[in-house]
Write an enzyme that holds these catalytic residues in place. Sequence first.
Site, PDB file in Angstrom:
ATOM      1  N   GLY A  46       0.931  -1.158   0.107  1.00  0.00           N
ATOM      2  CA  GLY A  46       0.027  -0.035   0.075  1.00  0.00           C
ATOM      3  C   GLY A  46       1.001   1.161  -0.024  1.00  0.00           C
ATOM      4  N   GLN A  51       2.927  10.032   1.505  1.00  0.00           N
ATOM      5  CA  GLN A  51       4.252   9.384   1.386  1.00  0.00           C
ATOM      6  C   GLN A  51       4.837   9.775   0.153  1.00  0.00           C
ATOM      7  OE1 GLN A  51       2.336   5.489   2.471  1.00  0.00           O
ATOM      8  NE2 GLN A  51       4.479   5.144   3.530  1.00  0.00           N
ATOM      9  N   CYS A  90       5.974   0.104   7.960  1.00  0.00           N
ATOM     10  CA  CYS A  90       5.605   1.476   7.162  1.00  0.00           C
ATOM     11  C   CYS A  90       6.944   1.810   6.341  1.00  0.00           C
ATOM     12  CB  CYS A  90       5.186   2.429   7.832  1.00  0.00           C
ATOM     13  SG  CYS A  90       4.642   3.914   7.015  1.00  0.00           S
ATOM     14  N   LEU A  91       6.623   1.797   4.967  1.00  0.00           N
ATOM     15  CA  LEU A  91       7.667   2.386   4.083  1.00  0.00           C
ATOM     16  C   LEU A  91       8.463   3.848   4.512  1.00  0.00           C
ATOM     17  CD1 LEU A  91       5.824   1.465   0.817  1.00  0.00           C
ATOM     18  CD2 LEU A  91       7.717   0.171   1.964  1.00  0.00           C
ATOM     19  N   HIS A 132      -4.048   1.166   7.891  1.00  0.00           N
ATOM     20  CA  HIS A 132      -2.855   1.670   7.628  1.00  0.00           C
ATOM     21  C   HIS A 132      -3.074   2.812   6.909  1.00  0.00           C
ATOM     22  CE1 HIS A 132       1.767   1.460   7.953  1.00  0.00           C
ATOM     23  NE2 HIS A 132       1.528   2.251   6.735  1.00  0.00           N
ATOM     24  N   GLU A 133      -3.708   2.711   5.513  1.00  0.00           N
ATOM     25  CA  GLU A 133      -3.573   3.830   4.676  1.00  0.00           C
ATOM     26  C   GLU A 133      -4.437   4.933   4.919  1.00  0.00           C
ATOM     27  OE1 GLU A 133      -1.070   3.562   2.798  1.00  0.00           O
ATOM     28  OE2 GLU A 133      -0.496   1.435   3.009  1.00  0.00           O
ATOM     29  N   HIS A 136      -2.743   6.999   7.424  1.00  0.00           N
ATOM     30  CA  HIS A 136      -1.963   8.156   6.806  1.00  0.00           C
ATOM     31  C   HIS A 136      -2.445   9.450   6.141  1.00  0.00           C
ATOM     32  CE1 HIS A 136       2.083   6.504   6.578  1.00  0.00           C
ATOM     33  NE2 HIS A 136       1.867   5.135   6.035  1.00  0.00           N
TER      34      HIS A 136
HETATM   35 NI    NI Z   1       2.831   3.385   6.131  1.00  0.00          NI
END
Ligand code: NI
Length: 176
Positions: A46, A51, A90-91, A132-133, A136
Amino acid sequence: MSVLPIRRLGDPVLREPCREVEVFDDLLSRVYEDMLETMYHAPGVGLAAPQIGLSLRFFVYDANDGSGPGAVANPVLSEPAGEQIDEEGCLSIPGLWYLTPRAQGVRLTGRDLQGDPISIDAEDLLARIFQHETDHLDGLLFIDRLSEEDRRRAMAEMRERDLGARPGPPRQGSIG
Ligand code: NI
């Protein structure tokens, strides 16, 4: 399509509530293509618009369940059911993994790339990705969802990283 740099923890754009998508045009489709390529390249399952530095209520996902990638604008989660506790990363916080509680199932409503309404009942990993997204887009990160003890450990781990330790490589199952 191009792979874009992913913003890291400490970048203020990750802590701001995003604005709604109001225009569903070719530009949004190009953003979708770039975000998808960036997500696959990371690799992650995702990726949310902040991000890549875009403060917009929009994310892409691919749960690797055979149903292919998707995009959601202006997501709203409802009907949370049950609980799942699994490792989440998380990226934007590379190399950090903690058991993160999430609802086992959620209903996601929102808009697709054309602006048409969508509704998806998700469970397990897909439900985790959606939570999660969507977090964000509200300026929240998975570290905000940890138990108090794990959150302290995560903060300590991040401070050590800042002192020069290198983050570990991304692992399979990275959320976004
Ligand atoms: Ni994340």
